[in-house]
Design a protein around this motif. Structure first.
Motif, PDB file in Angstrom:
ATOM      1  N   ASN A 173      10.654 -13.470  -1.434  1.00 50.24           N
ATOM      2  CA  ASN A 173       9.276 -13.784  -1.806  1.00 50.24           C
ATOM      3  C   ASN A 173       8.363 -12.579  -1.600  1.00 50.24           C
ATOM      4  OD1 ASN A 173       9.949 -16.433  -2.465  1.00 50.24           O
ATOM      5  ND2 ASN A 173       9.554 -17.179  -0.384  1.00 50.24           N
ATOM      6  N   LEU A 174       8.702 -11.743  -0.614  1.00 48.27           N
ATOM      7  CA  LEU A 174       7.894 -10.561  -0.354  1.00 48.27           C
ATOM      8  C   LEU A 174       7.960  -9.581  -1.524  1.00 48.27           C
ATOM      9  CD1 LEU A 174       8.747  -9.914   3.413  1.00 48.27           C
ATOM     10  CD2 LEU A 174       6.637 -10.878   2.480  1.00 48.27           C
ATOM     11  N   LEU A 175       9.176  -9.310  -1.995  1.00 47.19           N
ATOM     12  CA  LEU A 175       9.329  -8.394  -3.123  1.00 47.19           C
ATOM     13  C   LEU A 175       8.718  -8.972  -4.392  1.00 47.19           C
ATOM     14  CD1 LEU A 175      12.948  -7.031  -2.540  1.00 47.19           C
ATOM     15  CD2 LEU A 175      10.803  -5.776  -2.311  1.00 47.19           C
ATOM     16  N   ASP A 176       8.847 -10.270  -4.578  1.00 46.33           N
ATOM     17  CA  ASP A 176       8.250 -10.916  -5.748  1.00 46.33           C
ATOM     18  C   ASP A 176       6.730 -10.735  -5.762  1.00 46.33           C
ATOM     19  OD1 ASP A 176      10.725 -11.733  -6.562  1.00 46.33           O
ATOM     20  OD2 ASP A 176      10.554 -13.761  -5.767  1.00 46.33           O
ATOM     21  N   ALA A 177       6.150 -10.637  -4.550  1.00 43.13           N
ATOM     22  CA  ALA A 177       4.692 -10.458  -4.441  1.00 43.13           C
ATOM     23  C   ALA A 177       4.296  -8.987  -4.399  1.00 43.13           C
ATOM     24  CB  ALA A 177       4.181 -11.174  -3.191  1.00 43.13           C
ATOM     25  N   GLY A 178       5.272  -8.075  -4.556  1.00 44.80           N
ATOM     26  CA  GLY A 178       4.980  -6.645  -4.555  1.00 44.80           C
ATOM     27  C   GLY A 178       4.879  -6.032  -3.180  1.00 44.80           C
ATOM     28  N   LEU A 179       5.333  -6.753  -2.145  1.00 41.47           N
ATOM     29  CA  LEU A 179       5.267  -6.261  -0.761  1.00 41.47           C
ATOM     30  C   LEU A 179       6.610  -5.636  -0.410  1.00 41.47           C
ATOM     31  CD1 LEU A 179       3.575  -9.505   0.551  1.00 41.47           C
ATOM     32  CD2 LEU A 179       2.428  -7.326   0.145  1.00 41.47           C
ATOM     33  N   ASN A 180       6.676  -4.316  -0.468  1.00 41.13           N
ATOM     34  CA  ASN A 180       7.970  -3.645  -0.395  1.00 41.13           C
ATOM     35  C   ASN A 180       8.228  -2.876   0.893  1.00 41.13           C
ATOM     36  OD1 ASN A 180       5.968  -1.792  -1.056  1.00 41.13           O
ATOM     37  ND2 ASN A 180       7.379  -0.445  -2.151  1.00 41.13           N
ATOM     38  N   ASN A 181       7.259  -2.845   1.829  1.00 42.38           N
ATOM     39  CA  ASN A 181       7.454  -2.040   3.032  1.00 42.38           C
ATOM     40  C   ASN A 181       6.859  -2.689   4.270  1.00 42.38           C
ATOM     41  OD1 ASN A 181       8.692   0.754   2.442  1.00 42.38           O
ATOM     42  ND2 ASN A 181       7.199   0.533   0.794  1.00 42.38           N
ATOM     43  N   TYR A 182       7.507  -2.432   5.396  1.00 41.17           N
ATOM     44  CA  TYR A 182       6.949  -2.759   6.697  1.00 41.17           C
ATOM     45  C   TYR A 182       6.166  -1.530   7.145  1.00 41.17           C
ATOM     46  CZ  TYR A 182       6.742  -4.098  11.654  1.00 41.17           C
ATOM     47  OH  TYR A 182       6.307  -4.413  12.927  1.00 41.17           O
ATOM     48  N   GLY A 183       4.847  -1.679   7.332  1.00 39.97           N
ATOM     49  CA  GLY A 183       3.957  -0.528   7.515  1.00 39.97           C
ATOM     50  C   GLY A 183       3.831  -0.029   8.936  1.00 39.97           C
ATOM     51  N   LYS A 226       0.807  -1.224   0.000  1.00 37.97           N
ATOM     52  CA  LYS A 226       0.000   0.000   0.000  1.00 37.97           C
ATOM     53  C   LYS A 226       0.841   1.274   0.000  1.00 37.97           C
ATOM     54  CE  LYS A 226      -3.714  -2.516   0.292  1.00 37.97           C
ATOM     55  NZ  LYS A 226      -4.566  -2.729  -0.906  1.00 37.97           N
ATOM     56  N   ILE A 227       2.160   1.123   0.054  1.00 38.17           N
ATOM     57  CA  ILE A 227       3.065   2.280   0.044  1.00 38.17           C
ATOM     58  C   ILE A 227       3.872   2.226  -1.242  1.00 38.17           C
ATOM     59  CG2 ILE A 227       4.930   3.484   1.247  1.00 38.17           C
ATOM     60  CD1 ILE A 227       4.037   2.048   3.805  1.00 38.17           C
ATOM     61  N   SER A 228       3.786   3.262  -2.053  1.00 39.86           N
ATOM     62  CA  SER A 228       4.453   3.235  -3.360  1.00 39.86           C
ATOM     63  C   SER A 228       5.971   3.403  -3.227  1.00 39.86           C
ATOM     64  CB  SER A 228       3.878   4.332  -4.268  1.00 39.86           C
ATOM     65  OG  SER A 228       4.026   5.624  -3.667  1.00 39.86           O
TER      66      SER A 228
END
Length: 326
Positions: free
Chosen positions: A306-316, A276-278
């Motif tokens: 695996n997180l980056l592969d799924a588009g998850l780029n930040n700890y919110g 959710k964070i660009s």
């Protein structure tokens, strides 16, 4: 079946009996230095507890001849492992006033600004914490106002005891009691720079916590400056029922067809990441590697994720800020 408390007690006694128990103390005040980092210089290490005590076992680390000790507010110290003393004194580091915010403010005249955390219950969207890594998240100051950090919200994810019940909100959770250390860093050209807090900030998370752990840091006088700052989270290990840090192994040895391999020990709770964070606001580093550099958590910097592969780029991570009025 062995009792869990018996196993923990036996492990503690065994650790002390075969290793050297050393306490770190302030060279000026003679007080214990809590939660120091003890690096072995080879990518491994351990932590001192709240009383500055750590146990080094030569039998487990035969190739290590030097310890590199660092602690908030103290000068780094290099110590040979041969005949470690029962007490080690480390020298205080003079405080740097570069980032201190000096302002005549009315504590009663402010409004709250909320930067909400991003939470998720999906286990497959979570970072697995290990004691070799530290995660830092950048926050900008989007105005010229004086802003004091009142609370930090760390998203966490707990696991069900029964995997088949993991999607049920009332499912029994897998128990844990984990000690975390929190640091605040200046922004130095887009990377975490100097540590702002000169005293350790720690908290214990358990399976009884909600989706976020809310940490009150209002007594530490930490301000969001014009350049922004970084908030970091680092797991120290599991604790006993009294909140005392237990000896925690960095690696588990697993027997495979190709022989024994070392797998990093992962601790609970899990840390949910978000898409959710660009911007790429999250940075990581290995704490036991000397002079290790921070790396932005993004493709190209991280080889496999695996997180980056799924588009998850930040700890919110979330913040509650006091915005002072003129």
């Amino acid at each position: 079946m062995f009792d869990k408390n018996f196993i923990i007690g036996f492990w503690l006694l065994w650790s002390i009996s075969v290793g050297s128990q050393t306490q770190l103390k302030d060279a000026e005040t003679q007080k214990p230095v809590a939660f120091a980092t003890i690096s072995f210089g080879n990518g491994q290490g351990l932590f001192a507890d709240d009383e500055g005590v750590f146990v080094y076992k030569k039998k487990l680390y035969p190739d290590v001849d030097t310890l590199y000790i660092s602690a908030l507010g103290y000068k780094d110290k290099i110590v040979p492992t041969e005949a470690l003393p029962q007490t080690l004194f480390i020298d205080p580091e003079p405080l740097s006033l570069d980032e201190v915010v000096l302002t005549a403010k009315n504590e009663k005249k402010y409004k709250l600004e909320e930067r909400k955390p991003f939470v998720d219950d999906d286990y497959f969207k979570c970072w697995l914490p290990s004691i070799e890594s530290e995660i830092a998240v950048y926050f900008e100051n989007n105005s010229g106002d004086v802003k004091k950090i009142e609370k930090v919200q760390f998203p966490i994810s707990t696991e069900s005891k029964d995997w088949s019940q993991r999607k049920k909100k009332n499912a029994d959770k897998r128990p844990f009691s984990t000690l975390f250390k929190v640091k605040f860093y200046t922004n130095e050209n887009g990377l975490p720079g100097k540590v702002i807090n000169y005293s350790p900030i720690v908290f214990i998370a358990t399976e009884k916590n909600a989706k976020t752990f809310q940490l009150d840091v209002s007594d530490h006088d930490i301000y969001l400056t014009e350049k922004g700052l970084f908030v970091s989270l680092q797991v120290l290990g599991y604790t006993d029922k009294a909140g005392k840090l237990l000896p925690n192994k960095k690696y588990r040895e697993i027997k495979t067809a190709k022989g024994m391999i070392k797998v990093a020990t992962n601790f609970r709770p899990l840390l949910p990441f978000t898409d959710k964070i660009s911007e790429h606001r999250t940075f990581v580093k290995r704490v036991f590697v000397q002079n290790n550099k921070w790396v932005q958590f993004s493709k190209g910097n991280i080889k496999e994720s695996n997180l980056l592969d799924a588009g998850l780029n930040n700890y919110g991570v979330g913040l509650t800020l006091r915005v002072y009025q003129d």
